[in-house]
Write a protein that holds these residues in place. Structure first.
Motif, PDB file in Angstrom:
ATOM      1  N   UNK A 297      53.360 -13.043  23.598  1.00  0.00           N
ATOM      2  CA  UNK A 297      53.769 -11.867  24.374  1.00  0.00           C
ATOM      3  C   UNK A 297      53.246 -11.999  25.799  1.00  0.00           C
ATOM      4  N   UNK A 298      53.968 -11.456  26.741  1.00  0.00           N
ATOM      5  CA  UNK A 298      53.570 -11.516  28.147  1.00  0.00           C
ATOM      6  C   UNK A 298      52.559 -10.404  28.415  1.00  0.00           C
ATOM      7  N   UNK A 299      51.296 -10.640  27.999  1.00  0.00           N
ATOM      8  CA  UNK A 299      50.252  -9.626  28.128  1.00  0.00           C
ATOM      9  C   UNK A 299      49.131 -10.126  29.026  1.00  0.00           C
ATOM     10  N   UNK A 300      48.510  -9.215  29.752  1.00  0.00           N
ATOM     11  CA  UNK A 300      47.317  -9.544  30.512  1.00  0.00           C
ATOM     12  C   UNK A 300      46.146  -9.645  29.543  1.00  0.00           C
ATOM     13  N   UNK A 301      45.081 -10.320  29.941  1.00  0.00           N
ATOM     14  CA  UNK A 301      43.903 -10.476  29.089  1.00  0.00           C
ATOM     15  C   UNK A 301      43.393  -9.110  28.634  1.00  0.00           C
ATOM     16  N   UNK A 302      43.214  -8.950  27.340  1.00  0.00           N
ATOM     17  CA  UNK A 302      42.703  -7.703  26.794  1.00  0.00           C
ATOM     18  C   UNK A 302      43.733  -6.602  26.631  1.00  0.00           C
ATOM     19  N   UNK A 303      44.970  -6.823  27.071  1.00  0.00           N
ATOM     20  CA  UNK A 303      46.015  -5.810  26.965  1.00  0.00           C
ATOM     21  C   UNK A 303      46.520  -5.710  25.524  1.00  0.00           C
ATOM     22  N   UNK A 304      46.763  -4.502  25.075  1.00  0.00           N
ATOM     23  CA  UNK A 304      47.247  -4.262  23.724  1.00  0.00           C
ATOM     24  C   UNK A 304      48.717  -4.660  23.599  1.00  0.00           C
ATOM     25  N   UNK A 305      49.114  -5.204  22.440  1.00  0.00           N
ATOM     26  CA  UNK A 305      50.522  -5.520  22.224  1.00  0.00           C
ATOM     27  C   UNK A 305      51.379  -4.292  21.922  1.00  0.00           C
ATOM     28  N   UNK A 306      50.751  -3.135  21.721  1.00  0.00           N
ATOM     29  CA  UNK A 306      51.508  -1.907  21.464  1.00  0.00           C
ATOM     30  C   UNK A 306      52.388  -1.608  22.676  1.00  0.00           C
ATOM     31  N   UNK A 307      53.651  -1.374  22.406  1.00  0.00           N
ATOM     32  CA  UNK A 307      54.616  -1.113  23.472  1.00  0.00           C
ATOM     33  C   UNK A 307      55.412  -2.335  23.881  1.00  0.00           C
ATOM     34  N   UNK A 308      55.025  -3.506  23.368  1.00  0.00           N
ATOM     35  CA  UNK A 308      55.746  -4.735  23.706  1.00  0.00           C
ATOM     36  C   UNK A 308      57.041  -4.832  22.904  1.00  0.00           C
ATOM     37  N   UNK A 309      58.033  -5.450  23.514  1.00  0.00           N
ATOM     38  CA  UNK A 309      59.327  -5.640  22.859  1.00  0.00           C
ATOM     39  C   UNK A 309      59.300  -6.932  22.040  1.00  0.00           C
ATOM     40  N   UNK A 310      59.874  -6.866  20.829  1.00  0.00           N
ATOM     41  CA  UNK A 310      59.955  -8.025  19.949  1.00  0.00           C
ATOM     42  C   UNK A 310      61.333  -8.102  19.316  1.00  0.00           C
ATOM     43  N   UNK A 311      61.657  -9.253  18.787  1.00  0.00           N
ATOM     44  CA  UNK A 311      62.887  -9.465  18.036  1.00  0.00           C
ATOM     45  C   UNK A 311      62.469  -9.676  16.583  1.00  0.00           C
ATOM     46  N   UNK A 312      63.200  -9.068  15.656  1.00  0.00           N
ATOM     47  CA  UNK A 312      62.772  -9.137  14.266  1.00  0.00           C
ATOM     48  C   UNK A 312      63.952  -9.217  13.311  1.00  0.00           C
ATOM     49  N   UNK A 313      63.623  -9.651  12.084  1.00  0.00           N
ATOM     50  CA  UNK A 313      64.568  -9.648  10.959  1.00  0.00           C
ATOM     51  C   UNK A 313      63.785  -9.222   9.733  1.00  0.00           C
ATOM     52  N   UNK A 314      64.229  -8.156   9.088  1.00  0.00           N
ATOM     53  CA  UNK A 314      63.662  -7.750   7.821  1.00  0.00           C
ATOM     54  C   UNK A 314      64.110  -8.745   6.776  1.00  0.00           C
ATOM     55  N   UNK A 315      63.245  -9.062   5.827  1.00  0.00           N
ATOM     56  CA  UNK A 315      63.632  -9.967   4.760  1.00  0.00           C
ATOM     57  C   UNK A 315      64.877  -9.434   4.057  1.00  0.00           C
ATOM     58  N   UNK A 316      65.847 -10.286   3.894  1.00  0.00           N
ATOM     59  CA  UNK A 316      67.087  -9.881   3.260  1.00  0.00           C
ATOM     60  C   UNK A 316      68.075  -9.257   4.221  1.00  0.00           C
ATOM     61  N   UNK A 317      67.700  -9.117   5.500  1.00  0.00           N
ATOM     62  CA  UNK A 317      68.581  -8.454   6.455  1.00  0.00           C
ATOM     63  C   UNK A 317      69.148  -9.329   7.503  1.00  0.00           C
TER      64      UNK A 317
END
Length: 81
Positions: free
Chosen positions: A61-81
């Motif tokens: 993730x494009x985060x600064x040192x110590x920055x929380x990943x909360x709020x970051x955008x991700x791409x995902x696939x649920x198993x079976x989806x």
């Protein structure tokens, strides 16, 4: 256990099979990592992955040192989806 899929960067293959979401929370459960992700529709889903995948995703993730990943955008696939 079958795990879900999550990427910190936009996938380059089978793009139509991936959804975009925003990390709301990351926690540990039963030796696995759980990402709570808000979907584009406003729902919250849980994605269960290994601890190694969590570390890989957070590191990419494009985060600064110590920055929380909360709020970051991700791409995902649920198993079976």
């Amino acid at each position: 256990m079958t795990h879900d899929r999550i990427h910190a960067r936009k996938p380059t293959h089978d793009i139509e099979r991936w959804s975009i979401g925003t990390i709301e929370r990351i926690s540990d459960r039963d030796g696995h990592c759980v990402f709570e992700v808000q979907t584009d529709a406003g729902d919250t889903i849980e994605l269960v992955v290994t601890t190694a995948i969590r570390e890989l995703v957070v590191r990419r993730l494009d985060l600064d040192a110590g920055e929380s990943p909360v709020g970051a955008r991700v791409w995902y696939r649920k198993y079976g989806g």
